[in-house]
Design an enzyme around this catalytic site. Structure first.
Site, PDB file in Angstrom:
ATOM      1  N   ASP A 102       0.861  -1.185   0.000  1.00 56.11           N
ATOM      2  CA  ASP A 102       0.000   0.000   0.000  1.00 56.11           C
ATOM      3  C   ASP A 102       0.900   1.238   0.000  1.00 56.11           C
ATOM      4  O   ASP A 102       1.438   1.592  -1.050  1.00 56.11           O
ATOM      5  CB  ASP A 102      -0.912  -0.109   1.235  1.00 56.11           C
ATOM      6  CG  ASP A 102      -1.987   0.953   1.318  1.00 56.11           C
ATOM      7  OD1 ASP A 102      -2.499   1.360   0.279  1.00 56.11           O
ATOM      8  OD2 ASP A 102      -2.330   1.376   2.444  1.00 56.11           O
ATOM      9  N   VAL A 152      -9.779  -3.813   0.501  1.00 52.78           N
ATOM     10  CA  VAL A 152     -10.084  -5.194   0.107  1.00 52.78           C
ATOM     11  C   VAL A 152      -9.832  -6.163   1.263  1.00 52.78           C
ATOM     12  O   VAL A 152      -8.957  -5.941   2.095  1.00 52.78           O
ATOM     13  CB  VAL A 152      -9.269  -5.629  -1.133  1.00 52.78           C
ATOM     14  CG1 VAL A 152      -9.699  -4.827  -2.359  1.00 52.78           C
ATOM     15  CG2 VAL A 152      -7.774  -5.481  -0.919  1.00 52.78           C
TER      16      VAL A 152
END
Ligand code: IMP
Ligand code: MG
Length: 179
Positions: A102, A152
């Site tokens: 990320d 997610v």
């Protein structure tokens, strides 16, 4: 649990095909090497267990545990090592197995930390990548899928420790983490 999922992003079959592909690539690229797969707990456990069975060369495995996210959905930027590896990695070709890349803070920190233990090489395999979220440069050798900037869950990935056991990867409904 399913009612919190907006949509399935990656099905069990798509995941299985990708894991096979990455396993084949690692088996070829690391033939003859002294490989240590390092799973980052807890998010990588499902990917790690499938990936190691898709690799056809001998590998050793270990795990590290770091905390960077707490229970929220935003990176805190703080990386704390909760469980470490042995100190001497001489001669080892380390492959760090991560669920999702990320901001890049976690892997960038871990890479430096593992490098200091003197392995022969260190590479990164991440199942998912959110490239547009990157704050720190990190270059994985293998990436499963680029995903959009949405939260997610499933296949090991959690929100507040839930949803890890879903066999697919789904987008979590924003109302779940915005409340
Ligand atoms: P980074 O340090 O910002 O790259 O954060 C990486 C870690 O954040 C991953 O190992 C996950 O634990 C967590 N993370 C980032 N995005 C998501 C997501 O969409 N779902 C679940 N966990 C995530
Ligand atoms: Mg996590």
């Amino acid at each position: 649990m399913l009612k919190d999922i907006e949509k399935v992003l990656l099905s069990e079959q798509q995941l299985a095909e990708k894991v096979k592909e990455i396993g084949d690539a690692i088996s070829k690229d690391f033939e003859g090497k002294d490989v240590l797969l390092v799973g980052i707990l807890k998010g990588s456990v499902v990917f790690m267990s499938d990936l190691m069975r898709a690799i056809t060369i001998p590998v050793a495995i270990d795990f590290m545990s770091v905390s960077s996210y707490g229970d929220g959905s935003k990176s805190s930027g703080v990386v704390k090592i909760v469980k470490d590896l042995q100190n001497d990695l001489a001669g080892k070709d380390v492959i760090v197995v991560e669920d999702i890349l990320d901001s890049g803070r976690t892997l960038s920190y871990l890479k430096k930390h593992i490098e200091a233990k003197g392995p022969n090489s260190i590479s990164i395999v991440t199942l998912l990548d959110k490239p547009e979220r990157r704050v720190v440069d990190v270059y994985p050798k293998y990436t499963g899928f680029n995903v959009p900037d949405e939260f997610v869950v499933g296949y090991g990935l959690d929100f507040a420790e839930k949803y890890r056991s879903l066999p697919f990867i789904g987008i979590l409904k924003p109302c779940v983490y915005e409340k």
